[in-house]
Structure formats: structure tokens, C-alpha cells
Write a protein that holds these residues in place. Structure first.
Motif, short mmCIF file in Angstrom:
data_model
loop_
_atom_site.label_atom_id
_atom_site.label_comp_id
_atom_site.label_asym_id
_atom_site.label_seq_id
_atom_site.Cartn_x
_atom_site.Cartn_y
_atom_site.Cartn_z
N GLN A 104 0.85 -1.19 0.00
CA GLN A 104 0.00 0.00 0.00
C GLN A 104 0.89 1.25 0.00
O GLN A 104 1.67 1.46 0.92
CB GLN A 104 -0.92 0.00 1.23
CG GLN A 104 -1.91 1.13 1.26
CD GLN A 104 -3.08 0.92 0.34
OE1 GLN A 104 -3.39 -0.19 -0.01
NE2 GLN A 104 -3.72 1.99 -0.04
N ALA A 105 0.80 2.06 -1.05
CA ALA A 105 1.68 3.22 -1.18
C ALA A 105 0.98 4.52 -0.80
O ALA A 105 1.63 5.44 -0.32
CB ALA A 105 2.21 3.31 -2.60
N CYS A 106 -0.30 4.63 -1.03
CA CYS A 106 -0.98 5.89 -0.72
C CYS A 106 -1.98 5.67 0.41
O CYS A 106 -2.52 4.59 0.58
CB CYS A 106 -1.66 6.47 -1.95
SG CYS A 106 -2.72 5.34 -2.82
N VAL A 107 -2.18 6.71 1.15
CA VAL A 107 -3.08 6.65 2.29
C VAL A 107 -4.32 7.48 1.94
O VAL A 107 -4.21 8.62 1.50
CB VAL A 107 -2.40 7.23 3.55
CG1 VAL A 107 -3.35 7.23 4.72
CG2 VAL A 107 -1.14 6.44 3.87
N THR A 108 -5.47 6.89 2.13
CA THR A 108 -6.71 7.61 1.89
C THR A 108 -7.36 7.91 3.23
O THR A 108 -7.40 7.05 4.12
CB THR A 108 -7.68 6.79 1.02
OG1 THR A 108 -7.92 5.54 1.66
CG2 THR A 108 -7.10 6.54 -0.36
N SER A 109 -7.84 9.10 3.38
CA SER A 109 -8.49 9.46 4.63
C SER A 109 -9.99 9.34 4.47
O SER A 109 -10.56 9.68 3.43
CB SER A 109 -8.11 10.89 5.04
OG SER A 109 -8.57 11.79 4.08
N VAL A 110 -10.62 8.85 5.49
CA VAL A 110 -12.07 8.70 5.52
C VAL A 110 -12.62 9.66 6.56
O VAL A 110 -12.19 9.64 7.71
CB VAL A 110 -12.47 7.25 5.87
CG1 VAL A 110 -13.98 7.10 5.97
CG2 VAL A 110 -11.89 6.29 4.87
#
Length: 66
Positions: free
Chosen positions: A30-36
Motif C-alpha cells: 500500500q503506497a498511498c493513504v486515503t483518509s475517511v
């Protein structure tokens, strides 16, 4: 119409898969972090209270009209 709906679903699924693949580095990590966005319990309860009030007001209006 059914073919149109299926083609739209296929297009959305392929777009989502492409976006998910963009978040992987060369080692499939997992390279990118998505915020919820989070919602607090107080905000959730307030939203449910507003929906309940609207439903009750509409129901009471309909009952008085009948």
C-alpha cells in the motif's frame, strides 16, 4: 436499458480497480493513504433526530389531512 446499466457498472468497476492499482508500489505494498471522514456519535444522533422529526411532521400532516 439493461445493457446500458451493465456497461455503466462495468465502467465504474474498472475505474475503481485502476484507482486501487495506482496505490500500490512496485512490491505490491500500500503506497498511498486515503483518509475517511469520521462522524462523531453526537453528530450521528443529531442527524437521526432531524430525520425522525421530519418523518413525524410529515406523518402528522398527512394524518390531519385525512
Amino acid at each position: 436499458m439493461k445493457k446500458l446499466a451493465l456497461s455503466i457498472v462495468a465502467m465504474v468497476a474498472s475505474t475503481g480497480a485502476g484507482m486501487a492499482a495506482d496505490c500500490l508500489d512496485p512490491f505490491n505494498q500500500q503506497a498511498c493513504v486515503t483518509s475517511v471522514p469520521e462522524i462523531s456519535a453526537l453528530e450521528g444522533t443529531a442527524a437521526l433526530a432531524v430525520v425522525a422529526a421530519i418523518v413525524l411532521l410529515a406523518w402528522e400532516r398527512r394524518r390531519k389531512a385525512a
